[in-house]
Motif scaffolding. Structure first.
Motif, PDB file in Angstrom:
ATOM      1  N   LEU A   1      59.683  35.825  39.291  1.00 17.84           N
ATOM      2  CA  LEU A   1      60.413  34.963  38.374  1.00 17.84           C
ATOM      3  C   LEU A   1      59.727  34.925  37.023  1.00 17.84           C
ATOM      4  O   LEU A   1      58.497  34.955  36.932  1.00 17.84           O
ATOM      5  N   LEU A   2      60.564  34.814  35.993  1.00 21.79           N
ATOM      6  CA  LEU A   2      60.060  34.701  34.635  1.00 21.79           C
ATOM      7  C   LEU A   2      60.772  33.524  33.996  1.00 21.79           C
ATOM      8  O   LEU A   2      61.995  33.457  34.017  1.00 21.79           O
ATOM      9  N   MET A   3      60.016  32.589  33.432  1.00 21.22           N
ATOM     10  CA  MET A   3      60.607  31.426  32.780  1.00 21.22           C
ATOM     11  C   MET A   3      60.147  31.408  31.336  1.00 21.22           C
ATOM     12  O   MET A   3      58.938  31.547  31.074  1.00 21.22           O
ATOM     13  N   MET A   4      61.068  31.210  30.409  1.00 17.09           N
ATOM     14  CA  MET A   4      60.682  31.055  29.019  1.00 17.09           C
ATOM     15  C   MET A   4      61.453  29.892  28.395  1.00 17.09           C
ATOM     16  O   MET A   4      62.658  29.756  28.599  1.00 17.09           O
TER      17      MET A   4
ATOM     18  N   PRO B   1      60.141  20.794  52.550  1.00 16.42           N
ATOM     19  CA  PRO B   1      59.917  22.012  53.335  1.00 16.42           C
ATOM     20  C   PRO B   1      60.531  23.282  52.755  1.00 16.42           C
ATOM     21  O   PRO B   1      60.221  24.373  53.234  1.00 16.42           O
ATOM     22  N   SER B   2      61.434  23.166  51.766  1.00 13.03           N
ATOM     23  CA  SER B   2      62.111  24.368  51.278  1.00 13.03           C
ATOM     24  C   SER B   2      62.474  24.208  49.816  1.00 13.03           C
ATOM     25  O   SER B   2      62.514  23.102  49.278  1.00 13.03           O
ATOM     26  N   MET B   3      62.789  25.326  49.159  1.00 15.40           N
ATOM     27  CA  MET B   3      63.231  25.289  47.768  1.00 15.40           C
ATOM     28  C   MET B   3      64.542  24.523  47.644  1.00 15.40           C
ATOM     29  O   MET B   3      64.782  23.845  46.649  1.00 15.40           O
ATOM     30  N   PHE B   4      65.407  24.648  48.661  1.00 15.55           N
ATOM     31  CA  PHE B   4      66.667  23.912  48.616  1.00 15.55           C
ATOM     32  C   PHE B   4      66.409  22.405  48.596  1.00 15.55           C
ATOM     33  O   PHE B   4      67.014  21.664  47.819  1.00 15.55           O
TER      34      PHE B   4
ATOM     35  N   ILE C   1      58.424  28.637  48.369  1.00 13.68           N
ATOM     36  CA  ILE C   1      57.658  27.834  49.322  1.00 13.68           C
ATOM     37  C   ILE C   1      57.424  28.709  50.549  1.00 13.68           C
ATOM     38  O   ILE C   1      58.342  29.423  50.982  1.00 13.68           O
ATOM     39  N   ARG C   2      56.204  28.655  51.094  1.00  2.22           N
ATOM     40  CA  ARG C   2      55.808  29.568  52.174  1.00  2.22           C
ATOM     41  C   ARG C   2      56.870  29.599  53.278  1.00  2.22           C
ATOM     42  O   ARG C   2      57.333  28.549  53.733  1.00  2.22           O
ATOM     43  N   GLY C   3      57.233  30.792  53.708  1.00  5.69           N
ATOM     44  CA  GLY C   3      58.242  30.947  54.747  1.00  5.69           C
ATOM     45  C   GLY C   3      59.645  31.163  54.207  1.00  5.69           C
ATOM     46  O   GLY C   3      60.550  31.510  54.942  1.00  5.69           O
ATOM     47  N   GLY C   4      59.808  30.935  52.911  1.00  3.24           N
ATOM     48  CA  GLY C   4      61.135  31.112  52.312  1.00  3.24           C
ATOM     49  C   GLY C   4      61.098  32.105  51.172  1.00  3.24           C
ATOM     50  O   GLY C   4      60.019  32.503  50.723  1.00  3.24           O
ATOM     51  N   PRO C   5      62.284  32.493  50.698  1.00  4.87           N
ATOM     52  CA  PRO C   5      62.357  33.446  49.578  1.00  4.87           C
ATOM     53  C   PRO C   5      62.152  32.749  48.232  1.00  4.87           C
ATOM     54  O   PRO C   5      62.148  31.518  48.166  1.00  4.87           O
TER      55      PRO C   5
ATOM     56  N   LEU D   1      52.494  33.186  46.061  1.00  4.79           N
ATOM     57  CA  LEU D   1      52.361  31.740  46.266  1.00  4.79           C
ATOM     58  C   LEU D   1      51.274  31.122  45.389  1.00  4.79           C
ATOM     59  O   LEU D   1      50.639  30.138  45.775  1.00  4.79           O
ATOM     60  N   LYS D   2      51.043  31.701  44.256  1.00  7.75           N
ATOM     61  CA  LYS D   2      50.234  31.057  43.215  1.00  7.75           C
ATOM     62  C   LYS D   2      50.825  31.393  41.857  1.00  7.75           C
ATOM     63  O   LYS D   2      51.482  32.422  41.688  1.00  7.75           O
TER      64      LYS D   2
END
Lengths: 247, 247
Positions: free
Chosen positions: B13-16, B81-84, B122-126, B205-206
């Motif tokens: 991901l790239l955020m600007m 627990p998730s990005m959602f 988040i670990r375990g997810g995309p 994950l960092k």
């Protein structure tokens, strides 16, 4: 919405307008938004319209009628002595139409607004280009701001700002405008082909070529597909960012 | 206004985000609009904000506070627990802040709206990227729409639409975003440098490199001046219009 551009070049004026109108997303039509009046050897006037279609059609019809009813006391754009007076006449007509519609309307929040671009030349004066507001006032293009856009102006603006050159040929200017229009069409459903094009060569006092460029016109297709590749090549030509160095 | 872009690449991901805020034309300030939270090895969250500054600062402060007050019954974005679920939490916080401000306000027509872009893993997810609306609902980027823009989005959109490629390197993507930002800055006073940039590489994950690109940064200057020339060359590469032939 709409997208129209009036471009002032050393060689003359270039007007381009799309033809899509919409009332909501499911009521789309094709209407002409570029209009011309001329008396060869004496004057050329070109106008483009954005905004409420009933308003702009009424303005065009009123201007048209006055050119035919010579006994009418109101002046005609075929009789006013200068481009400035032509802009005043068109602006007054626009303001009056909006005021009439707004009075008669049942809903106070209805909007009958429209914005116009007017350009041309009258014998004895220079080529002039005006942007006319619904309030009935207007501004004129000059060397610092040599073009006007109306309607959905943002998508197509960066390429105009960067690549416009007053010295460019009509052929290159048409290409530039088609890139600007294509960028807009690709991003916005309310702007669409065919595009109307009108040229005027300074000093000739007669209308130049008038063209309608369809969605499937080979040249427009070549620009539309070629521009994506050309942009990627342009991006290639610049150095990549160096993530290892602080910028 | 504001201009922020969240770009989903195969690599990550790239955020600007720009940093200009304004209340009217004569009250301009610089504020950060890009925020991050992370637990290295476990989760990375990046957020950008557009809209009412009081609203977006309140949302960020509330999210921040909850990550520190573990006894609080409300969940923290460092615990969901998730990005959602992270998107739901942020969206609920945004909606609540807007509702509170609107209730307390003396003028019903005041607008406290804001729009957010949230991305991360988040670990375990995309890796996921969301656009969060002031109503508290949100949409997710996918292969068909791999980037989100908020704020003054139109000027910088054509180049993104044309030159984006999911396979591109971070270095090239930063270049693409700077062209998009430069096109916007050149046309709109409400967007301005410095630009904040945050990278995230899928699976690490960092947080990746975080940079601030100033108006006078040599690389940005090179892009800004070079792009005008590159565009003219791109226009040169396409055939001129032939006025003698019907298109």
């Amino acid at each position: 919405m709409t997208y129209c551009v009036g471009l002032m070049l050393d060689r003359g004026l270039l007007m381009m307008a799309d033809t899509r109108t919409n009332a909501g997303l499911d009521n789309i039509s094709t209407f002409r938004k570029l209009f011309t009046w001329d008396v060869p050897g004496e004057r050329v006037l070109m106008m483009m319209t954005a905004g409420n279609l009933a308003t702009t059609q009424a303005v065009v019809s009123l201007l048209d009628e006055r050119t035919k009813a010579h006994e009418d006391r109101a002046p005609s754009i075929l009789e006013v002595p200068s481009m400035f007076q032509a802009a005043r006449l068109v602006a007054d007509t626009l303001r009056d139409v909006i005021a009439n519609h707004a009075e008669a309307g049942q809903r106070a929040d209805s909007t009958f607004n429209a914005t116009l671009i007017l350009g041309g030349q009258i014998r004895g004066g220079p080529v002039r280009l005006f942007l006319i507001y619904p309030e009935g006032n207007f501004i004129e293009a000059g060397a610092d701001t040599p073009f006007f856009q109306i309607g959905e102006t943002k998508y197509g603006r960066p390429i105009l700002v960067r690549a416009y050159d007053p010295d460019m040929s009509f052929e290159r200017a048409v290409k530039l405008l088609l890139v600007s229009f294509d960028s807009t069409v690709k991003a916005n459903l309310s702007v669409g082909p065919p595009f109307d094009l009108q040229l005027y060569e300074t000093g000739t006092l007669k209308l130049g070529p008038k063209l309608r460029i369809a969605a499937d016109a080979p040249y427009f297709q070549a620009i539309s597909t070629g521009w994506g590749e050309a942009l990627k090549t342009a991006l290639d030509s610049l150095p990549d960012f160096d993530l290892t160095a602080e910028s």
